[in-house]
Write an enzyme that holds these catalytic residues in place. Structure first.
Site, PDB file in Angstrom:
ATOM      1  N   GLY A  15     -27.663   6.738 -27.549  1.00  0.00           N
ATOM      2  CA  GLY A  15     -28.507   7.056 -27.049  1.00  0.00           C
ATOM      3  C   GLY A  15     -29.432   6.285 -25.989  1.00  0.00           C
ATOM      4  O   GLY A  15     -29.277   6.625 -24.790  1.00  0.00           O
ATOM      5  N   HIS A 176     -14.040  16.519 -35.260  1.00  0.00           N
ATOM      6  CA  HIS A 176     -14.155  15.082 -35.459  1.00  0.00           C
ATOM      7  C   HIS A 176     -13.848  14.467 -36.299  1.00  0.00           C
ATOM      8  O   HIS A 176     -15.249  14.862 -36.657  1.00  0.00           O
ATOM      9  CB  HIS A 176     -15.513  14.818 -34.350  1.00  0.00           C
ATOM     10  CG  HIS A 176     -15.431  13.296 -33.906  1.00  0.00           C
ATOM     11  ND1 HIS A 176     -14.654  13.105 -33.792  1.00  0.00           N
ATOM     12  CD2 HIS A 176     -16.837  12.134 -34.456  1.00  0.00           C
ATOM     13  CE1 HIS A 176     -15.121  11.472 -33.116  1.00  0.00           C
ATOM     14  NE2 HIS A 176     -16.119  10.906 -34.123  1.00  0.00           N
TER      15      HIS A 176
HETATM   16  P1  NAI Z   1     -27.662   4.050 -34.539  1.00  0.00           P
HETATM   17  O1  NAI Z   1     -28.599   4.010 -35.669  1.00  0.00           O
HETATM   18  O2  NAI Z   1     -28.083   3.212 -32.994  1.00  0.00           O
HETATM   19  O3  NAI Z   1     -29.421   5.332 -33.746  1.00  0.00           O
HETATM   20  C1  NAI Z   1     -29.847   6.093 -34.493  1.00  0.00           C
HETATM   21  C2  NAI Z   1     -31.163   6.309 -34.400  1.00  0.00           C
HETATM   22  O4  NAI Z   1     -31.378   7.530 -34.466  1.00  0.00           O
HETATM   23  C3  NAI Z   1     -31.923   5.402 -34.824  1.00  0.00           C
HETATM   24  O5  NAI Z   1     -32.956   4.622 -33.692  1.00  0.00           O
HETATM   25  C4  NAI Z   1     -33.118   5.848 -34.897  1.00  0.00           C
HETATM   26  O6  NAI Z   1     -34.388   5.566 -35.398  1.00  0.00           O
HETATM   27  C5  NAI Z   1     -33.111   7.467 -34.502  1.00  0.00           C
HETATM   28  N1  NAI Z   1     -33.172   8.527 -35.762  1.00  0.00           N
HETATM   29  C6  NAI Z   1     -33.077   8.845 -37.035  1.00  0.00           C
HETATM   30  N2  NAI Z   1     -33.833   9.642 -37.092  1.00  0.00           N
HETATM   31  C7  NAI Z   1     -34.903  10.158 -36.444  1.00  0.00           C
HETATM   32  C8  NAI Z   1     -35.235  11.644 -35.775  1.00  0.00           C
HETATM   33  N3  NAI Z   1     -35.786  11.923 -37.258  1.00  0.00           N
HETATM   34  N4  NAI Z   1     -35.877  11.226 -35.188  1.00  0.00           N
HETATM   35  C9  NAI Z   1     -35.748  11.079 -33.608  1.00  0.00           C
HETATM   36  N5  NAI Z   1     -34.628  10.254 -34.380  1.00  0.00           N
HETATM   37  C10 NAI Z   1     -34.446   9.560 -35.430  1.00  0.00           C
HETATM   38  O7  NAI Z   1     -26.699   4.969 -34.032  1.00  0.00           O
HETATM   39  P2  NAI Z   1     -26.064   5.142 -32.939  1.00  0.00           P
HETATM   40  O8  NAI Z   1     -25.026   4.029 -33.238  1.00  0.00           O
HETATM   41  O9  NAI Z   1     -26.468   5.386 -31.815  1.00  0.00           O
HETATM   42  O10 NAI Z   1     -24.689   6.522 -33.402  1.00  0.00           O
HETATM   43  C11 NAI Z   1     -26.153   7.522 -33.332  1.00  0.00           C
HETATM   44  C12 NAI Z   1     -25.147   8.855 -34.037  1.00  0.00           C
HETATM   45  O11 NAI Z   1     -23.964   9.223 -33.018  1.00  0.00           O
HETATM   46  C13 NAI Z   1     -24.128   8.237 -35.792  1.00  0.00           C
HETATM   47  O12 NAI Z   1     -24.420   9.854 -36.801  1.00  0.00           O
HETATM   48  C14 NAI Z   1     -23.124   8.345 -35.073  1.00  0.00           C
HETATM   49  O13 NAI Z   1     -21.939   8.536 -36.489  1.00  0.00           O
HETATM   50  C15 NAI Z   1     -23.191   9.622 -33.958  1.00  0.00           C
HETATM   51  N6  NAI Z   1     -21.989   9.389 -33.639  1.00  0.00           N
HETATM   52  C16 NAI Z   1     -21.237  10.678 -32.541  1.00  0.00           C
HETATM   53  C17 NAI Z   1     -20.123  10.021 -32.127  1.00  0.00           C
HETATM   54  C18 NAI Z   1     -19.249  11.616 -31.169  1.00  0.00           C
HETATM   55  O14 NAI Z   1     -18.195  10.917 -31.152  1.00  0.00           O
HETATM   56  N7  NAI Z   1     -19.635  12.999 -31.879  1.00  0.00           N
HETATM   57  C19 NAI Z   1     -19.553   9.127 -30.956  1.00  0.00           C
HETATM   58  C20 NAI Z   1     -20.237   7.616 -32.025  1.00  0.00           C
HETATM   59  C21 NAI Z   1     -20.980   7.830 -32.405  1.00  0.00           C
HETATM   60  C1  2OP Z   2     -16.722   7.763 -33.209  1.00  0.00           C
HETATM   61  O1  2OP Z   2     -15.384   8.244 -32.934  1.00  0.00           O
HETATM   62  C2  2OP Z   2     -18.238   7.234 -35.150  1.00  0.00           C
HETATM   63  O2  2OP Z   2     -17.799   9.461 -34.256  1.00  0.00           O
HETATM   64  C3  2OP Z   2     -17.694   7.929 -34.081  1.00  0.00           C
HETATM   65  O3  2OP Z   2     -16.261   6.763 -32.698  1.00  0.00           O
END
Ligand code: NAI
Ligand code: 2OP
Length: 308
Positions: A15, A176
């Site tokens: 984010g 994915h």
């Molecule tokens: P992160 O742990 O750094 O950030 C997640 C944030 O969400 C945290 O700041 C947390 O406080 C917040 N959060 C948790 N519950 C919440 C709620 N109810 N309301 C508002 N905020 C809330 O994780 P990161 O690395 O930023 O990844 C975020 C998500 O994106 C993960 O699920 C990860 O697996 C996914 N992801 C998906 C990708 C894709 O290709 N679709 C690629 C990279 C990550």
């Molecule tokens: C990625 O592909 C974990 O979905 C995340 O990097």
């Protein structure tokens, strides 16, 4: 001209770096929302203070309250938790489902006309969760995965052939996850299919590395990637805000396209001001079609578990 507004829910790695890329490119005003007190406010303030140096005038703010997000054009959902020791894949699925559902309910209340880009994992079931919770039409709820998976495949092709990434286009379809479907026939270097440029074994090796791309980063960092994911999100945000009508692989809710119905899976779409303006149906060989359907079935197992 009215100012455009993008809200990013989840001010974690993905984010915050998405916010930074949007601000640096002057694409839109940015609001970061997170549940942790101080975090979205602190990251937004730090980012806003980079404006004079980077040369952007866009407003950047952070909040724990969705009122700040009101009337956003695009909302990016990155909220969720990573898998923790002792937690099953199903536990993660349910926990993130509850988070994404709760977030979507709030987002929709304040930005009823927005376009949602879902990023939280497991991606395709979370996009479906947001679609159901928002009750938005399918063209306004889009999952980000294919742009990232294709970017990884493109990077590996460019490295292997020692050519500019600019020359490399690639398509990765499907969910994915482990079953994603890189399409070498539609992956090109300066218009030449890679099937004419590399032996099958090399292509298979690069395709497998793209499939394992997320896991490769987790192994190195002990957490998941954010630079390539945020770049991929911003390509989608830019296509929407600037009505580019760009053909990108995105997770879309299919209603019969590719012989798949009532579920999300990665396919090529035309992305513009209205969101998904068209699902592009490319012709697939029998093997490619089987692989796409197998991937869709793996996604469906998860959405069936959730009942979404
Ligand atoms: P992160 O742990 O750094 O950030 C997640 C944030 O969400 C945290 O700041 C947390 O406080 C917040 N959060 C948790 N519950 C919440 C709620 N109810 N309301 C508002 N905020 C809330 O994780 P990161 O690395 O930023 O990844 C975020 C998500 O994106 C993960 O699920 C990860 O697996 C996914 N992801 C998906 C990708 C894709 O290709 N679709 C690629 C990279 C990550
Ligand atoms: C990625 O592909 C974990 O979905 C995340 O990097």
């Amino acid at each position: 001209m009215t100012r455009r507004k993008v809200t990013i829910v989840g001010a974690g790695n993905v984010g915050a770096s998405t916010a930074q890329r949007i601000a640096d490119r002057g694409l839109a005003d940015v609001v970061l929302v997170d549940i942790v007190p101080g975090v979205p406010q602190g990251k937004a303030l730090d980012l806003a203070e980079s404006g004079p140096v980077e040369g952007f005038d866009n407003r950047v703010s952070g909040s724990n309250d969705y009122r700040e997000s009101a009337n956003s054009d695009v909302v990016v959902i990155t909220a969720g938790i990573p898998r923790k020791p002792g937690m099953s894949r199903d536990d993660l699925l349910r926990t993130n489902h509850d988070i994404v559902k709760g977030v979507t309910d709030q987002v929709v209340k304040y930005s009823p006309n927005s376009i949602l880009i879902v990023v939280s994992n497991p991606l395709d079931p979370m996009a479906q969760t947001a679609l159901r919770a928002s009750k938005f039409p399918r063209h306004r709820v889009i999952g980000m995965a294919g742009v990232l998976d294709s970017a990884r495949f493109r990077a590996f092709i460019a490295l292997e052939l020692n050519v500019s990434v600019d020359n490399v286009h690639a398509f990765v379809l499907g969910g994915h996850g482990d079953t994603m479907v890189p399409l070498p026939r539609y992956s090109t270097v300066a218009g030449i299919p890679i099937t004419e440029l590399m032996p099958t074994e090399t292509i298979d090796r690069l395709a497998q590395r793209a499939r394992d791309g997320g896991a490769e980063i987790v192994k190195l960092l002990n957490t998941s990637a954010w630079f390539a994911p945020s770049a991929s999100i911003v390509e989608m945000v830019d296509a929407i805000l600037n009505d580019r009508k760009k053909i990108l692989p995105c997770s879309a809710f299919l209603e019969g396209e590719y012989g798949i119905s009532n579920q999300y899976v990665g396919v090529p779409v035309k992305l513009g001001g209205k969101g998904i303006e068209q699902v592009i149906e490319i012709s697939l060989t029998a093997d490619e079609r089987v692989a796409l359907h197998r991937s869709a079935a793996a996604v469906k197992e998860l959405t069936d578990l959730l009942g979404v």
